[in-house]
Design an enzyme around this catalytic site. Sequence first.
Site, PDB file in Angstrom:
ATOM      1  N   PRO A   2      53.184 -58.770 -34.062  1.00  0.00           N
ATOM      2  CA  PRO A   2      53.746 -60.226 -33.902  1.00  0.00           C
ATOM      3  C   PRO A   2      54.057 -60.725 -35.458  1.00  0.00           C
ATOM      4  O   PRO A   2      53.642 -60.080 -36.234  1.00  0.00           O
ATOM      5  CB  PRO A   2      52.555 -60.999 -33.466  1.00  0.00           C
ATOM      6  CG  PRO A   2      51.421 -59.890 -33.022  1.00  0.00           C
ATOM      7  CD  PRO A   2      51.808 -58.746 -33.752  1.00  0.00           C
ATOM      8  N   ARG A 274      62.989 -49.161 -40.277  1.00  0.00           N
ATOM      9  CA  ARG A 274      62.940 -49.690 -39.063  1.00  0.00           C
ATOM     10  C   ARG A 274      64.366 -50.086 -38.507  1.00  0.00           C
ATOM     11  O   ARG A 274      65.480 -50.223 -39.027  1.00  0.00           O
ATOM     12  CB  ARG A 274      62.497 -51.344 -39.343  1.00  0.00           C
ATOM     13  CG  ARG A 274      60.919 -51.268 -39.923  1.00  0.00           C
ATOM     14  CD  ARG A 274      60.599 -52.396 -40.122  1.00  0.00           C
ATOM     15  NE  ARG A 274      59.162 -52.701 -40.962  1.00  0.00           N
ATOM     16  CZ  ARG A 274      58.637 -53.412 -41.408  1.00  0.00           C
ATOM     17  NH1 ARG A 274      59.066 -54.716 -41.036  1.00  0.00           N
ATOM     18  NH2 ARG A 274      57.563 -53.466 -42.342  1.00  0.00           N
TER      19      ARG A 274
END
Length: 284
Positions: A2, A274
């Site tokens: 998160p 990423r």
Amino acid sequence: MPELPEVEVLRLGLSPFVVGKTIVDIQTPHPRTTRDIGSVEDFHNKILGARIESSSRIGKYMILWLCGQNHKISALIIHLGMSGRLYKSLEEPDQLIPTKHLNFIVKFSDNSKLIFFDPRTFGKVFLDTSGRRPIPSYLEKLGPDALNSLDPMLKIVTYAKNSSRAIKHLMLDQNLLAGVGNIYGDEILNRCGIAPNRPANLVSENELEMISDVMPKLLRRAVMLRGSSLVDQGYRDIEGNLGEFQKFHRVYGRGGKPCLSCGEEILRVSIASRSSFYCPDCQV
């Protein structure tokens, strides 16, 4: 996952449940979750009998402020990592909570529990005993909070002038900006019309100001909509409800799909190891 919005949603939901309660027992079944606490026995001794006075957050870290014996203040800090979830349990046993991967359990004097569930064990729980202060000493290395700081882009603006790193790479650096991760970095830059892989030294001062303006507005809306729950539904709020902000993702996770503004195909690129998503037409 998160990121800041999800942690803030959990904090807001958790506070009414834990504030004012006294800790009577702790279970630490998985050593990785408490890998930074030092002696487990010492950790337990400092926390048992402490009362939770309040909660706060900086970046992706949740802070539960404890008042222990002799009124000594300490901070129980929780970082959810990639797969961490928090549950509140009012009954025992609670059939709604998974039995595996319960890595940290706090029991209160009213027999309720706070449970940290983390299958991938990247999350962690630790204690800062530096006393009452705006930011626990352990977290002082973090950059300004992306939601609550008066000037969250201060460090990035300073670094950007002389950095050839991608602008998104700087935004993901938690020592420069606390709280923004992969999802919200993509969404913020999309709304600013800036490609995530553009070198930071080629981002103008006006564009940096735009990021600083858009960022808190987008993050607040994400908090209002209880964060983003992706396809795996790994993130849920403290009540077990899914977030809603994923319905408003314009680029994140939409590689190969048409841009919602212009119809151009959304590209997927790698930044800081990423996946990042952007529209090559709307974002330059």
